[in-house]
Design a protein around this motif. Structure first.
Motif, PDB file in Angstrom:
ATOM      1  N   THR A  38      56.244  41.254  49.673  1.00 38.15           N
ATOM      2  CA  THR A  38      54.936  40.932  50.224  1.00 38.15           C
ATOM      3  C   THR A  38      53.884  40.933  49.125  1.00 38.15           C
ATOM      4  N   LYS A  39      53.958  41.892  48.226  1.00 36.43           N
ATOM      5  CA  LYS A  39      52.990  41.979  47.131  1.00 36.43           C
ATOM      6  C   LYS A  39      53.074  40.750  46.224  1.00 36.43           C
ATOM      7  N   PHE A  40      54.278  40.399  45.797  1.00 34.26           N
ATOM      8  CA  PHE A  40      54.428  39.287  44.865  1.00 34.26           C
ATOM      9  C   PHE A  40      54.165  37.944  45.527  1.00 34.26           C
ATOM     10  N   SER A  41      54.522  37.780  46.790  1.00 34.26           N
ATOM     11  CA  SER A  41      54.229  36.517  47.458  1.00 34.26           C
ATOM     12  C   SER A  41      52.722  36.358  47.633  1.00 34.26           C
ATOM     13  N   GLY A  42      52.010  37.450  47.869  1.00 36.42           N
ATOM     14  CA  GLY A  42      50.549  37.379  47.944  1.00 36.42           C
ATOM     15  C   GLY A  42      49.939  37.008  46.609  1.00 36.42           C
ATOM     16  N   MET A  43      50.465  37.563  45.521  1.00 37.03           N
ATOM     17  CA  MET A  43      49.950  37.227  44.190  1.00 37.03           C
ATOM     18  C   MET A  43      50.205  35.759  43.869  1.00 37.03           C
ATOM     19  N   ILE A  44      51.352  35.243  44.220  1.00 34.25           N
ATOM     20  CA  ILE A  44      51.668  33.836  43.967  1.00 34.25           C
ATOM     21  C   ILE A  44      50.779  32.938  44.815  1.00 34.25           C
ATOM     22  N   ASN A  45      50.549  33.299  46.065  1.00 38.56           N
ATOM     23  CA  ASN A  45      49.693  32.480  46.923  1.00 38.56           C
ATOM     24  C   ASN A  45      48.258  32.466  46.441  1.00 38.56           C
ATOM     25  N   ARG A  46      47.769  33.572  45.870  1.00 42.09           N
ATOM     26  CA  ARG A  46      46.403  33.576  45.341  1.00 42.09           C
ATOM     27  C   ARG A  46      46.286  32.725  44.083  1.00 42.09           C
ATOM     28  N   ALA A  47      47.369  32.647  43.297  1.00 43.66           N
ATOM     29  CA  ALA A  47      47.328  31.897  42.045  1.00 43.66           C
ATOM     30  C   ALA A  47      47.569  30.407  42.241  1.00 43.66           C
ATOM     31  N   THR A  48      48.171  30.016  43.356  1.00 50.01           N
ATOM     32  CA  THR A  48      48.483  28.617  43.604  1.00 50.01           C
ATOM     33  C   THR A  48      47.272  27.918  44.218  1.00 50.01           C
ATOM     34  N   PRO A  49      46.885  26.777  43.674  1.00 51.23           N
ATOM     35  CA  PRO A  49      45.719  26.078  44.252  1.00 51.23           C
ATOM     36  C   PRO A  49      46.048  25.502  45.624  1.00 51.23           C
ATOM     37  N   TYR A  50      45.016  25.396  46.461  1.00 53.09           N
ATOM     38  CA  TYR A  50      45.217  24.835  47.790  1.00 53.09           C
ATOM     39  C   TYR A  50      45.326  23.314  47.762  1.00 53.09           C
ATOM     40  N   PRO A  69      45.866  16.102  31.545  1.00 56.85           N
ATOM     41  CA  PRO A  69      46.558  16.861  32.600  1.00 56.85           C
ATOM     42  C   PRO A  69      47.416  18.011  32.086  1.00 56.85           C
ATOM     43  N   CYS A  70      47.860  17.985  30.832  1.00 58.95           N
ATOM     44  CA  CYS A  70      48.698  19.058  30.295  1.00 58.95           C
ATOM     45  C   CYS A  70      47.890  20.265  29.829  1.00 58.95           C
ATOM     46  N   HIS A  71      46.578  20.144  29.736  1.00 59.49           N
ATOM     47  CA  HIS A  71      45.765  21.268  29.284  1.00 59.49           C
ATOM     48  C   HIS A  71      45.712  22.329  30.377  1.00 59.49           C
ATOM     49  N   GLN A  72      45.877  23.582  29.954  1.00 62.19           N
ATOM     50  CA  GLN A  72      45.904  24.695  30.892  1.00 62.19           C
ATOM     51  C   GLN A  72      44.525  24.897  31.516  1.00 62.19           C
ATOM     52  N   GLN A  73      44.514  25.054  32.822  1.00 66.66           N
ATOM     53  CA  GLN A  73      43.287  25.387  33.532  1.00 66.66           C
ATOM     54  C   GLN A  73      43.684  26.171  34.778  1.00 66.66           C
ATOM     55  N   GLY A  74      42.941  27.192  35.104  1.00 66.50           N
ATOM     56  CA  GLY A  74      43.231  27.987  36.277  1.00 66.50           C
ATOM     57  C   GLY A  74      43.902  29.291  35.916  1.00 66.50           C
ATOM     58  N   PRO A  75      44.343  30.057  36.930  1.00 63.97           N
ATOM     59  CA  PRO A  75      44.932  31.369  36.665  1.00 63.97           C
ATOM     60  C   PRO A  75      46.241  31.275  35.881  1.00 63.97           C
ATOM     61  N   ASN A  76      46.459  32.262  35.043  1.00 63.45           N
ATOM     62  CA  ASN A  76      47.648  32.327  34.217  1.00 63.45           C
ATOM     63  C   ASN A  76      48.793  32.954  35.026  1.00 63.45           C
ATOM     64  N   LEU A  77      49.972  32.356  34.962  1.00 63.77           N
ATOM     65  CA  LEU A  77      51.118  32.855  35.709  1.00 63.77           C
ATOM     66  C   LEU A  77      52.163  33.502  34.809  1.00 63.77           C
ATOM     67  N   GLU A  78      51.737  34.061  33.660  1.00 62.27           N
ATOM     68  CA  GLU A  78      52.682  34.718  32.753  1.00 62.27           C
ATOM     69  C   GLU A  78      53.341  35.924  33.410  1.00 62.27           C
ATOM     70  N   TRP A  79      52.619  36.631  34.255  1.00 67.58           N
ATOM     71  CA  TRP A  79      53.187  37.807  34.926  1.00 67.58           C
ATOM     72  C   TRP A  79      54.401  37.430  35.763  1.00 67.58           C
ATOM     73  N   LEU A  80      54.415  36.182  36.276  1.00 67.44           N
ATOM     74  CA  LEU A  80      55.531  35.739  37.105  1.00 67.44           C
ATOM     75  C   LEU A  80      56.778  35.504  36.252  1.00 67.44           C
ATOM     76  N   ARG A  81      56.579  35.013  35.047  1.00 61.21           N
ATOM     77  CA  ARG A  81      57.718  34.751  34.156  1.00 61.21           C
ATOM     78  C   ARG A  81      58.331  36.046  33.633  1.00 61.21           C
ATOM     79  N   LYS A  82      57.530  37.117  33.559  1.00 61.39           N
ATOM     80  CA  LYS A  82      58.001  38.387  32.998  1.00 61.39           C
ATOM     81  C   LYS A  82      58.671  39.272  34.035  1.00 61.39           C
ATOM     82  N   LEU A  83      58.817  38.833  35.263  1.00 64.17           N
ATOM     83  CA  LEU A  83      59.447  39.683  36.287  1.00 64.17           C
ATOM     84  C   LEU A  83      60.907  39.903  36.023  1.00 64.17           C
TER      85      LEU A  83
END
Length: 83
Positions: A38-50, A69-83
């Motif tokens: 529940t915690k991680f799915s909430g974090m992913i949903n907050r980071a994903t744009p609507y 389009p390849c330039h990074q913009q928005g929240p960083n999802l590095e925490w997801l890769r480090k799980l």
């Protein structure tokens, strides 16, 4: 505590199906609050744009639109890769 144990033992002896269904119902209510999923799915949903980005023509006066389009913009999802 002994009273609760005696009650559960008595209920299990008299009506095991009802006791098991009540236990599963309580588990279904409690499990989402203690689950790490529940915690991680909430974090992913907050980071994903609507809404997905729509291509726009940059007139040079749009600071919130990346130049490519390849330039990074928005929240960083590095925490997801480090799980």
């Amino acid at each position: 505590m002994a009273g609760i144990g005696a009650f559960l033992r008595n209920a299990w002896n008299k009506e095991p199906v009802i006791t098991a269904s009540c236990a599963l119902g309580v588990l279904a209510v409690v499990l989402p609050f203690v689950s790490p999923y529940t915690k991680f799915s909430g974090m992913i949903n907050r980071a994903t744009p609507y809404s997905y980005p729509v291509p726009v023509r940059d007139d040079g006066n749009m600071p919130d639109v990346p130049s490519h389009p390849c330039h990074q913009q928005g929240p960083n999802l590095e925490w997801l890769r480090k799980l």
